[in-house]
Design an enzyme around this catalytic site. Structure first.
Site, mmCIF file in Angstrom:
data_model
loop_
_atom_site.group_PDB
_atom_site.id
_atom_site.type_symbol
_atom_site.label_atom_id
_atom_site.label_comp_id
_atom_site.label_asym_id
_atom_site.label_seq_id
_atom_site.Cartn_x
_atom_site.Cartn_y
_atom_site.Cartn_z
ATOM 1 N N CYS B 101 6.300 -2.755 -6.726
ATOM 2 C CA CYS B 101 5.890 -1.349 -6.801
ATOM 3 C C CYS B 101 4.375 -1.225 -6.853
ATOM 4 O O CYS B 101 3.842 -0.122 -6.898
ATOM 5 C CB CYS B 101 6.489 -0.678 -8.026
ATOM 6 S SG CYS B 101 8.260 -0.511 -7.916
ATOM 7 N N ILE B 102 3.667 -2.337 -6.932
ATOM 8 C CA ILE B 102 2.205 -2.231 -6.962
ATOM 9 C C ILE B 102 1.550 -3.181 -5.948
ATOM 10 O O ILE B 102 2.075 -4.192 -5.618
ATOM 11 C CB ILE B 102 1.598 -2.510 -8.364
ATOM 12 C CG1 ILE B 102 2.299 -3.676 -9.035
ATOM 13 C CG2 ILE B 102 1.616 -1.255 -9.199
ATOM 14 C CD1 ILE B 102 1.586 -4.202 -10.227
#
Lengths: 150, 102
Positions: B101-102
């Site tokens: 997610c990053i």
């Protein structure tokens, strides 16, 4: 994805940042509008000292009375930051830089800036500007645009 | 599912990511890049090499890690692989889509 961040508690800040970054990673445009207490997230001095809220959040499983004791916020914040680090999550400043480099636009709310007596010099240097709510809505008029309030 | 690409046949999932890395070759990489409308330059190849090295070492990939790799910074990564850089670059490199997610 147009995200309005109105709070500067760490859990909300990370939620907004992950949503904005996640959009960019999927090729979706993203902008963040910082308003009211959300402004602390882009305040140069304050952004390094954001905390988790330990009161008024039943999911913390800490009784409200205990959550309000001195040092509890610091304790919870340290714990959360440790867990974030394990997941390779950047701190708030680095995350802001990551968002900028990924093409996320960052806006401060004019009304909130005036209310807190902040000037542009107080804020994160790569801020895209200060907008009124109307300006922000005008940026969101494209078809299929979503606005999220956090 | 099977997919014809150039003169070769590769196994891909429903998102078009290769499921057998050993089937990958530079020619297939070129063809996959064309599908994403990317003209591969030596700079792109450096990043693809880095991604494949990390995959062989079983290191999970994220945008942040790529930005810290010393190979490319995040801004340039977005310029070289516009739209969704990590997705596009891993697809071209023939490795699975990173669950990050990053």
């Amino acid at each position: 994805m147009m995200i309005i961040l109105s709070k500067a508690t760490l859990e909300n800040v990370y939620a907004a940042f992950v949503l904005a970054n996640g959009a960019r990673m999927e090729g979706i445009e993203a902008e963040v509008f910082f308003t009211f207490f959300g402004l602390e997230t882009i305040h140069k001095r304050k952004l390094k000292h954001l905390h988790v809220a330990t009161v008024g959040n039943p999911a913390m499983h800490i009784p409200t009375m205990v959550g309000g004791l001195p040092g509890m916020e610091n304790f919870a914040t340290t714990m959360m930051k440790r867990e974030m680090k394990k997941l390779d999550m950047p701190d708030v400043f680095e995350f802001l830089c990551l968002l900028k480099d990924s093409g996320v636009k960052l806006w401060a709310c004019k009304l909130a800036m005036d209310m807190f007596h902040y000037t542009k010099d107080d804020m994160f240097e790569d801020l895209d500007g200060v907008l009124t709510v109307g300006d922000f809505y005008n940026r969101a008029h494209g078809e299929g645009t979503h606005i999220l309030f956090i | 599912m099977k997919k014809e690409i150039g003169t070769a046949t590769i196994e891909v999932n429903e998102e078009g990511f290769m499921t057998n890395f050993w089937q990958w070759s530079k020619d297939i990489g070129e063809e996959l890049a064309k599908e994403s409308s990317i003209n591969l330059t030596p700079r792109h190849w450096q990043i693809i090499d880095y991604i494949q090295d990390e995959y062989r070492k079983e290191v999970p990939l994220s945008i942040r890690k790529i930005g810290k790799s010393g190979v490319v910074d995040i801004k340039q990564f977005y310029e070289l692989f516009p739209k969704a850089p990590l997705k596009t670059a891993t697809k071209i490199a023939g490795v699975p889509k990173p669950a990050s997610c990053i």
